[in-house]
Design an enzyme around this catalytic site. Structure first.
Site, short mmCIF file in Angstrom:
data_model
loop_
_atom_site.label_atom_id
_atom_site.label_comp_id
_atom_site.label_asym_id
_atom_site.label_seq_id
_atom_site.Cartn_x
_atom_site.Cartn_y
_atom_site.Cartn_z
N TYR A 94 21.84 27.36 23.83
CA TYR A 94 21.18 28.19 24.85
C TYR A 94 20.78 29.56 24.30
CZ TYR A 94 21.74 24.85 28.56
OH TYR A 94 21.61 23.74 29.32
N GLU A 188 44.82 7.60 17.43
CA GLU A 188 43.50 7.79 18.04
C GLU A 188 43.55 7.67 19.56
OE1 GLU A 188 40.59 4.67 18.19
OE2 GLU A 188 41.79 3.34 16.94
N ASP A 240 43.74 1.41 16.11
CA ASP A 240 43.54 0.01 16.50
C ASP A 240 43.28 -0.85 15.27
OD1 ASP A 240 43.83 0.62 19.14
OD2 ASP A 240 41.67 0.70 19.56
#
Lengths: 359, 543
Positions: A94, A188, A240
């Site tokens: 911005y 994670e 995982d």
């Protein structure tokens, strides 16, 4: 105020002005941050940015806008350093977003453009985003028997109630006062961290537990690196059993393409992959909880197989092969099928004690 | 097709009335519907008027007025400054079908069948019952003649309703007034469009036109130069087909082949005739009527293998590239004009010339199909564009290499008007309605060559223009970016903004050195882009 960073930005401006006043084309040499210019360095075992740079000449129509974006970001950063303020990537977007007078062109239209200009600036100056006083949003939790000091406040990671301490995106300015831990466990999954935190795993096992939500942010990677370098703590990664989980480990250990120019500040060559491994699925009877592969998973695993740093790594090639044979993946949470606290009471202590991890 | 001309139809059927003949053939005569009828009436009168002026070597000035009378009735008044028509010819010319002198002569002219204007008179009579009103004056001293005419539809003879002497302000000329049933619409096939195009192909003509909406258009002449007068010629041996040759052999009065060849063809002297006979293996003194089919075939081969001078071209008067361009320039506002006039050549022994002109840019829409203006002997062809040889020639030309967009086998898209003009003593049409040029290979080839020559020049212009536009766009990008860059640099370096800005501006002034596209950087940019794509293909693994 970081004088070095400020000077570096000032010199960037002065060099260009010098060229302009000498009637030479204003050109920025930007290291190319893409696959073609990222190499795996066997010696440091990290992904490193190559020598290739692209010339960004203001008087080349296809470069003009990017040239301007880079300078705009540099000017914003210099202001932040002078005022000793930090701001977010979104704020920077911005701060430089406006329409160029007499045109219908905005300096930036999307945040990806200013983000990419910031990364370019990092690569040009060799200064990290944090040194440029630009932060990403905080995302990640930590708890353990550690006391730190941040902006004059003393914070005890063991007395954070149910939430843990939120890891800021810039961890450069914290100082460790007391670290009472044998290792760091990074995972994670936030849900797994909540479980372990509730079970006071860090207290019982004298360790530090850290989580992210998905990708490992730069703040977390820096924190892991500092704990590893300053206190020589082993870092265990819990992810995982799928291509994503493996890749999270890969990024932590070897670095990534986009941030190859920051590899020295980010990578953790000692990181250990604790699980979930193909053997875990055997040993802990997780077969019933496998999730079938999709086409895209097979493609990804094949890509991983061919990465320079995995190519000759027997342990990992073995994992990939077994995963391809199973054509299935498993989440950490699959362990909950053996009981809610199976992970904290059985799985983790056992694995760490036996030293069952990949490096 | 030519075996079945309207004339032959009419002569075979003398026992039927001309009204019946008209009804049967109205589609051939251009009266298919009310809209087309209006155009046909104007077209026949204007063609005749221009031909008459040119024959009298006067610069034509044609005044056309169409008045909306309500109930689909229109009054058409057309007046020329030509030589006028002698009194006794007036009734025959206007009120007798198939009266004329132009049919079957080898001479370039607008009207061809002598059918036009009397058919218009008959159409007026059949639809409104009103007579044709004719004024004619042949010299300054003499009075004008005024006729009111009908056609006797049984006998095909003029029926004179009024025959008076009258005062007329003009020196000489003809004026005709017809009331017809018609329909007026604007558009590509309108009278407005026809007259505008006539002005393009006839830059020596002034047309003053008032349409039914009482809008007046003045198409002023751009040239004071009358077209060279065409002459009659004999056919040229090249391209004469076997059938025509057989007919000519039967009809000739010559006693030997040698004299047949020298008498009936242009560009054949005694020497050439002998060479043709030698190559055909025929005796020069054979009687033309004795020739059998195999002999005729040999004769054709003899003609083909003999070198004969190109046909005389004074029988046709091309518009001329400069005049065609002038005509286009005054009627189609554009930014770039080019015209090409080919040398005369022959199809079936008939000489013709192809000319083309292009008008590019200006207010013409760039996202629509180009406008194709077709002419045969300077007469605009408004119907049957799809089946016209010129359309085929345009679609078979590769306009993409000249900077326009074009899909396979279609007209190109772009801000362009294409003029294709054929001038010939006998322009071949696809039908008796004379709306489209027939597909002769020789004609299409010439058209393509002309279009290609013009197209190449257009391409050079378009590319140059595009380059300049890109250059300008670049300069304006830099001009607008410089203050932004200067203020960022001033902020970083602490050096005054004004100094930096001035230095950058002066660099921009001496542009070329800096504005060049850096090829090497482009390459890097490109591999960068390619790499980014590769990365995405990797499956979004990265942050």
């Amino acid at each position: 105020m970081n004088k070095k960073a400020k000077e570096s930005l000032e010199n960037l401006g002065k060099d260009l002005v010098k060229k302009i006043l000498a009637k030479k084309p204003p050109i920025l040499d930007v290291p190319i941050r893409s696959l073609s210019n990222v190499n795996y360095d066997e010696k440091t075992q990290t992904l490193q940015l190559g020598e290739k740079t692209s010339e960004r000449n203001f008087f080349n129509v296809s470069h003009s806008k990017k040239f301007l974006q880079t300078l705009e970001v540099a000017a914003v950063s210099k202001g932040l350093i002078e005022d000793n303020k930090n701001t977010s990537l979104r704020d920077v977007f911005y701060m430089i977003k406006r329409t160029i007078p007499n045109t219908k062109t905005n300096i930036v239209d999307e945040q990806t453009e200013s983000d990419s200009a910031i990364e370019d600036l990092e690569a040009i100056t060799g200064l990290s985003r944090e040194l440029l006083h630009i932060n990403a949003k905080a995302s990640g939790m930590v708890s353990g028997k550690v006391i730190i000091e941040d902006l004059g406040d003393s914070i005890d990671w063991s007395k954070m109630g149910s939430g843990g301490w939120a890891i800021p995106s810039n961890v450069e300015n914290i100082t460790f006062k007391k670290v009472d831990a044998n290792y760091v466990l990074y995972m994670e999954k936030d849900a797994v961290w909540q479980r372990l935190h509730q079970d006071k795993f860090w207290e019982k096992n004298k360790c530090i537990i850290i989580s992210s939500q998905g990708q490992t942010t730069r703040g977390i990677r820096r924190l892991l690196q500092r704990l590893s370098q300053e206190y020589k703590l082993p870092i265990y990664v819990l992810a995982d059993f799928d291509p994503w989980g493996f890749y999270i480990y890969s990024v932590i250990k070897y670095g990534s393409i986009n941030l190859a120019h920051m590899s020295n500040e980010m990578t953790l060559t000692e990181a250990r992959f604790l699980g979930i491994t193909a053997e875990d699925i055997e040993n802990y009877d997780l077969k019933k909880h496998l999730i079938a592969f999709k086409e895209v998973d097979i493609k990804r695993i094949k890509q991983l197989q061919n990465y320079d740093w995995f190519k000759d790594h027997k342990g990992w090639q073995n994992q990939f092969k077994k995963m391809l044979a199973m054509k299935a993946k498993a989440e950490i949470q699959a362990l909950s099928s053996r009981g809610l606290s199976f992970i904290s009471e059985k799985y983790l202590p056992e694995k760490i004690k036996k030293g069952e991890y990949l490096e | 097709m030519s075996e079945n001309t309207a004339e032959q139809l009419a002569t075979k059927q003398r026992d039927i009335s001309v009204a019946e003949f008209f009804e049967r053939n109205r589609h051939l005569l251009g009266f298919d519907n009310k809209r087309k009828a209006l155009l046909t009436v104007v077209k026949e009168a204007v063609d005749n008027a221009i031909d008459a002026c040119e024959e009298a070597k006067k610069l034509p000035e044609i005044n056309i007025q169409i008045i909306d009378m309500g109930n689909d009735r229109y009054r058409i008044i057309i007046e020329d400054n030509g030589p006028g028509i002698v009194k006794k010819q007036i009734p025959n010319i206007f009120a007798k079908l198939l009266y004329g002198s132009k049919f079957h002569t080898m001479k370039q002219a607008r009207g061809q069948q002598g059918i036009g204007i009397s058919a218009a008179v008959l159409y007026a009579q059949l639809t409104t019952g009103r007579p044709a009103k004719i004024w004619s004056k042949i010299s300054i001293g003499k009075p004008a003649h005024y006729y009111e005419l009908h056609i006797d539809t049984q006998s095909n003879k003029p029926e004179i309703l009024k025959d008076e002497e009258t005062e007329w302000k003009e020196d000489t000329g003809v004026k005709i007034e017809l009331d017809i049933e018609a329909n007026y619409q604007k558009g590509d096939q309108s009278v407005d469009s026809y007259l505008k195009q006539t002005a393009i192909a006839n830059p020596h003509v002034t047309i003053i036109y008032t349409n039914p909406k009482a809008e007046q258009f003045i198409f002023a002449r751009a040239s004071e130069q009358l077209p060279k007068e065409p002459t009659e010629i004999k056919p040229h041996p090249y391209g004469v087909e076997i059938g025509i040759l057989i007919k000519m052999l039967k009809a000739t009065e010559a006693r030997t082949i040698q004299s047949f060849l020298t008498n009936e063809f242009s560009r054949v002297g005694a020497g050439t005739a002998k060479e043709i006979c030698d190559k055909a293996g025929l005796f020069t003194n054979m009687k033309p009527k004795d020739l059998q089919l195999p002999h005729v075939e040999k004769l054709i081969e003899g003609i083909k293998s003999t070198k004969i001078i190109a046909p005389s071209t004074d029988c046709i008067t091309p518009i001329g590239d400069q005049l065609l361009e002038a005509g286009l320039r005054k009627e189609i506002p554009a930014e770039f004009y080019i015209s090409v006039s080919r040398s005369p050549t022959v199809y079936k022994g008939i000489p013709f010339v192809i000319e083309t002109a292009l008008a590019y840019g200006g207010d013409q829409p760039g996202d629509k199909t180009v406008r194709l203006l077709r002419f045969a002997n300077r007469v605009p062809l408004l119907y049957q564009q799809g089946s016209c040889a010129s359309t085929k020639a345009v679609t078979q030309t590769n306009w993409r290499s000249y900077g326009l967009s074009q899909s396979q086998n279609s007209l190109p898209v772009g801000s362009l008007t294409i003029v294709v003009s054929l001038v010939s003593v006998w322009p071949p049409f696809t039908s008796e309605a004379k709306e489209a040029i027939a597909h002769y290979d020789e004609i299409i080839k010439e058209m393509k060559l002309a279009l290609q020559e013009a197209g190449r020049k257009l391409g050079a212009y378009v590319n140059k223009k595009r380059k300049i536009a890109v250059q300008q766009e670049r300069v304006s990008i830099f001009e607008n970016y410089i203050p932004e860059v200067a203020s960022a640099l001033s902020n970083l370096s602490g050096i005054g903004k004004q100094n930096i800005q001035e230095a950058m501006k002066s660099m921009l002034e001496k542009n070329k050195e800096y504005i060049q596209a850096h090829k090497e950087s482009h390459k890097v940019e490109k591999t960068e882009k390619q790499d980014k794509e590769d990365q995405i293909k990797l499956g979004g693994f990265d942050e």
